[in-house]
Design a protein around this motif. Structure first.
Motif, PDB file in Angstrom:
ATOM      1  N   MET A  81       0.743  -1.203  -0.029  1.00  0.00           N
ATOM      2  CA  MET A  81      -0.001   0.091   0.031  1.00  0.00           C
ATOM      3  C   MET A  81       0.887   1.202  -0.133  1.00  0.00           C
ATOM      4  O   MET A  81       0.439   2.108   0.578  1.00  0.00           O
ATOM      5  CB  MET A  81      -0.891  -0.014   1.313  1.00  0.00           C
ATOM      6  N   LEU A 135      -0.305   4.739  -1.347  1.00  0.00           N
ATOM      7  CA  LEU A 135      -0.959   5.555  -0.545  1.00  0.00           C
ATOM      8  C   LEU A 135      -0.216   6.903   0.097  1.00  0.00           C
ATOM      9  O   LEU A 135      -0.719   7.820   0.095  1.00  0.00           O
ATOM     10  CB  LEU A 135      -1.620   5.075   0.469  1.00  0.00           C
ATOM     11  N   PRO A 157      -3.004   8.187   3.642  1.00  0.00           N
ATOM     12  CA  PRO A 157      -1.666   7.609   3.974  1.00  0.00           C
ATOM     13  C   PRO A 157      -1.454   7.563   5.405  1.00  0.00           C
ATOM     14  O   PRO A 157      -0.696   6.851   5.896  1.00  0.00           O
ATOM     15  CB  PRO A 157      -0.872   8.532   3.258  1.00  0.00           C
ATOM     16  N   GLY A 167      -2.723   4.289   7.085  1.00  0.00           N
ATOM     17  CA  GLY A 167      -1.525   3.310   6.560  1.00  0.00           C
ATOM     18  C   GLY A 167      -0.260   3.230   7.262  1.00  0.00           C
ATOM     19  O   GLY A 167      -0.114   2.166   7.895  1.00  0.00           O
ATOM     20  N   ALA A 179      -6.605   1.817   4.647  1.00  0.00           N
ATOM     21  CA  ALA A 179      -5.445   0.889   4.423  1.00  0.00           C
ATOM     22  C   ALA A 179      -5.824  -0.650   4.967  1.00  0.00           C
ATOM     23  O   ALA A 179      -5.175  -1.320   4.444  1.00  0.00           O
ATOM     24  CB  ALA A 179      -4.091   1.567   5.488  1.00  0.00           C
ATOM     25  N   GLU A 180      -6.570  -0.316   6.069  1.00  0.00           N
ATOM     26  CA  GLU A 180      -7.063  -1.794   6.552  1.00  0.00           C
ATOM     27  C   GLU A 180      -7.881  -2.495   5.566  1.00  0.00           C
ATOM     28  O   GLU A 180      -7.646  -3.770   5.550  1.00  0.00           O
ATOM     29  CB  GLU A 180      -7.760  -1.610   7.882  1.00  0.00           C
TER      30      GLU A 180
END
Length: 359
Positions: free
Chosen positions: A1, A4, A37, A40, A259-260
């Motif tokens: 990720m 992000l 972000p 994340g 993000a999850e």
């Protein structure tokens, strides 16, 4: 990720717009994009600490910080007195995890693999907790409607009293759940999850001071962006043609958990459905049993009492989400059609919230 991280450019932009008293809508959008972000990064730092701390403490850290971003956003909304936004964000998180996240994971994973299996024993335990969470969150609403017919002049205070007591019980239930999964029944998650989690950790380990420093910096960033977001909420929603109810129920949960959500989908695409289900279902339980009661108790401490009474639409939505969620996990395997069903319910609810009239 890592893609992000490109959105971090919106962090200084949001700060600049806030300092120069820029357009509220631009501040709102910049803050939303900057939180993605940062959430994340918080998750990555927590993972580094979890790997260093070992499975038991690591699991507790992941459980504690799993919904930290949403908790911070909701705290600032609570501080601003936007109780309905706070409650909507709680319900929205439950709906998002159960329907959107699990739906996307099941659909995309199912398109790649005909059937995907996961630990039924673990999922069944979490399903039971989801049902209990539904009951616990339903009682204050039912109590409110019943009490209004008997003591309408006292119902507001009675709602708060019941919600405070319920919050304490929910937290104790969450502590019992953590103790159950991390101590007395550690094997309930199955060996595959632990092995997969170990395999999925890429790159060098950070030192503990670095991980704590990054986590602290990201948390501070999320706090500032959350304050900007809440501060411009009224102007931005009016400008964008949205309601605060829609923002709380749909937008904030998606931003806080982006993000999850991506992690759950990626695990499903790698045929690691145990981890995907742990993320979506575990996060749902955490919101219902920890985040919601913590916000109720925070309101008590701040002198801004909040109850757990929700609208009939929200109550029915939670019931529908728990019902179809339990239906999907009951056999220990998934296919792409079940993902379509989950997403279909979420989209219908999204339209209902979008068209919901403002009082």
């Amino acid at each position: 990720m890592k893609w992000l991280n490109a959105l971090l450019i919106f962090l200084p932009l949001a700060v600049f717009l806030e300092i120069t008293h820029g357009n509220p809508t631009l501040i709102f959008i910049s803050a939303c994009l900057a939180i993605l972000p940062l959430a994340g990064i918080m998750g990555g730092a927590t993972e580094q600490l979890a790997v260093r701390a070992g499975s038991t403490v690591g699991g507790l850290l992941n459980a504690t910080f799993g919904n930290a971003t949403e908790l911070i956003i909701a705290f600032f909304a609570l501080q601003a007195g936007k109780m309905e936004v706070v409650k909507a964000s709680i319900i929205g998180s439950i709906l998002g995890n159960l329907l959107l996240v699990m739906g996307l994971a099941v659909l995309l994973g199912g398109l790649k693999y005909k059937e995907q299996k996961f630990n039924l024993k673990s999922a069944s335990t979490i399903s039971s907790l989801l049902t209990i969470s539904l009951i616990a969150l339903s009682i204050p609403t039912i109590f409110d409607y019943a009490a209004r017919a008997i003591a309408p002049e006292r119902v507001a205070q009675l709602d708060v009293n019941l919600s405070d007591a319920t919050a304490v019980i929910l937290i104790l239930m969450y502590v019992a759940y953590i103790f159950f999964t991390l101590r007395t029944h550690k094997d309930i998650l199955g060996a595959s999850d632990d092995e997969n989690a170990h395999d999925e950790h890429d790159g060098p380990l950070w030192s503990v001071p670095k991980a704590i420093g990054v986590l602290a910096a990201a948390t501070i960033g999320v706090a500032f962006m959350s304050e900007f977001l809440v501060g411009t909420l009224e102007e931005a929603t009016a400008s964008l043609g949205l309601t605060e109810f829609f923002v709380g129920l749909i937008l904030i949960p998606i931003i806080g958990n982006a993000a999850e959500h991506a992690a759950a989908v990626m695990f499903a695409l790698k045929n690691k459905m145990d981890l995907s289900m742990t993320i979506s279902l575990g996060s749902t339980v955490q919101v219902a049993l920890l985040v919601a009661p913590l916000l109720v108790l925070a309101g008590l401490a701040l002198g801004k009492p909040m109850n757990l009474v929700v609208t009939p639409l929200e109550l029915i939505a939670i019931g529908a989400a728990v019902l179809i969620g339990n239906s999907v996990v009951r056999d220990g395997e998934t296919n792409w059609l079940e993902g379509v069903l989950l997403l279909g319910v979420y989209i219908i609810l999204g339209f209902a919230v979008y068209f919901y009239p403002v009082a």
